[in-house]
Design an enzyme around this catalytic site. Structure first.
Site, PDB file in Angstrom:
ATOM      1  N   ASN A   9     -10.540  -7.348  -6.585  1.00  0.00           N
ATOM      2  CA  ASN A   9     -11.502  -6.795  -5.629  1.00  0.00           C
ATOM      3  C   ASN A   9     -10.724  -5.827  -4.747  1.00  0.00           C
ATOM      4  O   ASN A   9     -10.008  -6.250  -3.850  1.00  0.00           O
ATOM      5  CB  ASN A   9     -12.111  -7.948  -4.806  1.00  0.00           C
ATOM      6  CG  ASN A   9     -12.986  -7.442  -3.675  1.00  0.00           C
ATOM      7  OD1 ASN A   9     -13.324  -6.262  -3.621  1.00  0.00           O
ATOM      8  ND2 ASN A   9     -13.358  -8.351  -2.780  1.00  0.00           N
ATOM      9  N   LYS A  11     -11.717  -3.835  -2.582  1.00  0.00           N
ATOM     10  CA  LYS A  11     -12.303  -3.631  -1.240  1.00  0.00           C
ATOM     11  C   LYS A  11     -12.305  -2.133  -0.925  1.00  0.00           C
ATOM     12  O   LYS A  11     -12.434  -1.316  -1.824  1.00  0.00           O
ATOM     13  CB  LYS A  11     -11.569  -4.477  -0.205  1.00  0.00           C
ATOM     14  CG  LYS A  11     -11.513  -5.956  -0.625  1.00  0.00           C
ATOM     15  CD  LYS A  11     -11.107  -6.886   0.467  1.00  0.00           C
ATOM     16  CE  LYS A  11     -11.085  -8.315  -0.068  1.00  0.00           C
ATOM     17  NZ  LYS A  11     -10.790  -9.303   0.965  1.00  0.00           N
ATOM     18  N   HIS A  94     -20.060 -11.302  -1.067  1.00  0.00           N
ATOM     19  CA  HIS A  94     -18.720 -11.480  -0.511  1.00  0.00           C
ATOM     20  C   HIS A  94     -18.829 -11.798   0.977  1.00  0.00           C
ATOM     21  O   HIS A  94     -19.689 -11.264   1.670  1.00  0.00           O
ATOM     22  CB  HIS A  94     -17.889 -10.216  -0.744  1.00  0.00           C
ATOM     23  CG  HIS A  94     -16.440 -10.436  -0.438  1.00  0.00           C
ATOM     24  ND1 HIS A  94     -15.959 -10.435   0.851  1.00  0.00           N
ATOM     25  CD2 HIS A  94     -15.389 -10.718  -1.244  1.00  0.00           C
ATOM     26  CE1 HIS A  94     -14.667 -10.696   0.815  1.00  0.00           C
ATOM     27  NE2 HIS A  94     -14.296 -10.879  -0.444  1.00  0.00           N
ATOM     28  N   GLU A  96     -17.258 -10.812   3.430  1.00  0.00           N
ATOM     29  CA  GLU A  96     -17.200  -9.642   4.323  1.00  0.00           C
ATOM     30  C   GLU A  96     -18.560  -8.966   4.406  1.00  0.00           C
ATOM     31  O   GLU A  96     -18.930  -8.442   5.463  1.00  0.00           O
ATOM     32  CB  GLU A  96     -16.100  -8.686   3.834  1.00  0.00           C
ATOM     33  CG  GLU A  96     -14.708  -9.271   4.108  1.00  0.00           C
ATOM     34  CD  GLU A  96     -13.623  -8.863   3.142  1.00  0.00           C
ATOM     35  OE1 GLU A  96     -13.798  -7.886   2.384  1.00  0.00           O
ATOM     36  OE2 GLU A  96     -12.572  -9.549   3.123  1.00  0.00           O
ATOM     37  N   GLU A 166     -14.702 -18.725  -2.256  1.00  0.00           N
ATOM     38  CA  GLU A 166     -13.703 -18.091  -1.395  1.00  0.00           C
ATOM     39  C   GLU A 166     -13.824 -18.665   0.013  1.00  0.00           C
ATOM     40  O   GLU A 166     -14.688 -18.233   0.785  1.00  0.00           O
ATOM     41  CB  GLU A 166     -13.928 -16.577  -1.347  1.00  0.00           C
ATOM     42  CG  GLU A 166     -13.830 -15.903  -2.702  1.00  0.00           C
ATOM     43  CD  GLU A 166     -13.517 -14.419  -2.564  1.00  0.00           C
ATOM     44  OE1 GLU A 166     -12.502 -13.988  -3.096  1.00  0.00           O
ATOM     45  OE2 GLU A 166     -14.280 -13.702  -1.898  1.00  0.00           O
ATOM     46  N   GLY A 172      -7.368 -12.929   2.919  1.00  0.00           N
ATOM     47  CA  GLY A 172      -6.533 -11.937   3.586  1.00  0.00           C
ATOM     48  C   GLY A 172      -5.656 -12.522   4.681  1.00  0.00           C
ATOM     49  O   GLY A 172      -5.062 -11.792   5.468  1.00  0.00           O
ATOM     50  N   SER A 212      -6.261 -15.236  -0.718  1.00  0.00           N
ATOM     51  CA  SER A 212      -4.796 -15.205  -0.715  1.00  0.00           C
ATOM     52  C   SER A 212      -4.197 -15.764  -2.003  1.00  0.00           C
ATOM     53  O   SER A 212      -3.135 -16.384  -1.991  1.00  0.00           O
ATOM     54  CB  SER A 212      -4.237 -15.933   0.510  1.00  0.00           C
ATOM     55  OG  SER A 212      -4.674 -15.299   1.695  1.00  0.00           O
TER      56      SER A 212
HETATM   57  P1  PGA Z   1      -7.471 -11.759  -0.673  1.00  0.00           P
HETATM   58  O1  PGA Z   1      -9.031 -11.429  -0.823  1.00  0.00           O
HETATM   59  O2  PGA Z   1      -6.953 -12.042  -2.035  1.00  0.00           O
HETATM   60  O3  PGA Z   1      -6.887 -10.515  -0.075  1.00  0.00           O
HETATM   61  O4  PGA Z   1      -7.376 -12.941   0.246  1.00  0.00           O
HETATM   62  C1  PGA Z   1      -9.818 -12.102  -1.761  1.00  0.00           C
HETATM   63  C2  PGA Z   1     -11.235 -11.626  -1.644  1.00  0.00           C
HETATM   64  O5  PGA Z   1     -11.713 -11.414  -0.518  1.00  0.00           O
HETATM   65  O6  PGA Z   1     -11.937 -11.437  -2.668  1.00  0.00           O
END
Ligand code: PGA
Length: 249
Positions: A9, A11, A94, A96, A166, A172, A212
């Protein structure tokens, strides 16, 4: 039989030129390699049409789609438009999008229906925030997200969905769920699916872990019986970091 999947992803990262280079380099690195999972990259919308022809074994996806079919929705991108680029997947729900853009379970339900109607595979994200984990309500939160957005689907349509657990507190932050926490939640999600759609559907659904996930922890996470791969954010932005995760299977 469910599939093992490692999906990147990206982003809101990478210019078109940077994205093209990354996609080409990743495809080159995978050429001639046997891997034990499907590999997917989910890029910004504007990269899709340019990257699609560069990918042979890697699947391509978007990170969002509109909850409307078409028309006067300035700035939105429809599931049909995504499909027309050659992309086959779309991340929906997601955290976010839920947190920063007000996407509710009801809105996400519409997005899932439109993705399916256009032949896209939704990678549907679920997960609790830290306060919910600390109060012990993570199972109830995740069950509600699944129920309100997905459980009106037919068993056949549900079979086209990929789930991604998640935990928001792990995204993150460098703070991964422990392997045991991931397995526990994935088993709960599978049980929830079984209660609604039966044993076969529960056995067949791929449930990815995200938050992460990196080269150092992927193998341990993926070794769990109910963890079928990963949705990878930060570590999907370079071949050096992403390839070892793919190879963790
Ligand atoms: P990350 O993000 O691996 O940077 O923690 C995962 C995600 O939000 O899909």
């Amino acid at each position: 039989m469910r599939k093992n999947i490692v999906a990147g992803n990206w982003k809101m990262n990478n210019s078109l030129q940077e994205g093209l280079t990354l996609a080409k380099d990743l495809q080159k690195a995978l050429n001639g390699k046997t891997v034990n999972c499907d590999v997917i990259v989910c890029t910004p919308f504007i990269h899709l049409a340019s990257i699609a022809p560069e990918l042979t074994s890697i699947g391509l996806g978007a990170q969002n789609c509109a909850d409307k079919v078409s028309g006067a929705y300035t700035g939105e991108v429809s599931a049909a438009m995504i499909a027309s680029t050659g992309a086959k997947y779309v991340i929906i729900g997601h955290s976010e999008r839920r947190a920063y853009y007000g996407e509710t379970n009801a809105i996400l339900k519409e997005k899932v229906l439109l993705a399916l109607a256009n032949g896209l595979t939704p990678i549907f994200c679920i997960g609790e925030v830290l306060a919910e984990r600390e109060s012990g309500s993570q199972n109830a939160v995740v069950e509600k997200q699944i129920r309100e957005s997905l459980f009106d689907l037919s068993v056949a349509d549900f079979g086209k969905i990929v789930l991604a657990y998640e935990p928001v507190w792990a995204i993150g932050t460098g703070k991964t769920a422990t392997s045991a926490q991931a397995q526990e939640m994935h088993a709960f999600i599978r049980k929830t699916v079984e209660a609604k759609y039966g044993k076969q559907a529960a056995e067949d659904v791929s449930i990815l872990y995200g938050g992460s996930c990196n080269a150092g922890n992927a193998a341990e996470l993926f070794a769990n019986p109910d963890v079928d791969g990963g949705l990878i954010g930060g570590a999907s932005l370079s071949v050096e970091k992403f390839l070892p995760i793919v190879e963790a299977f």
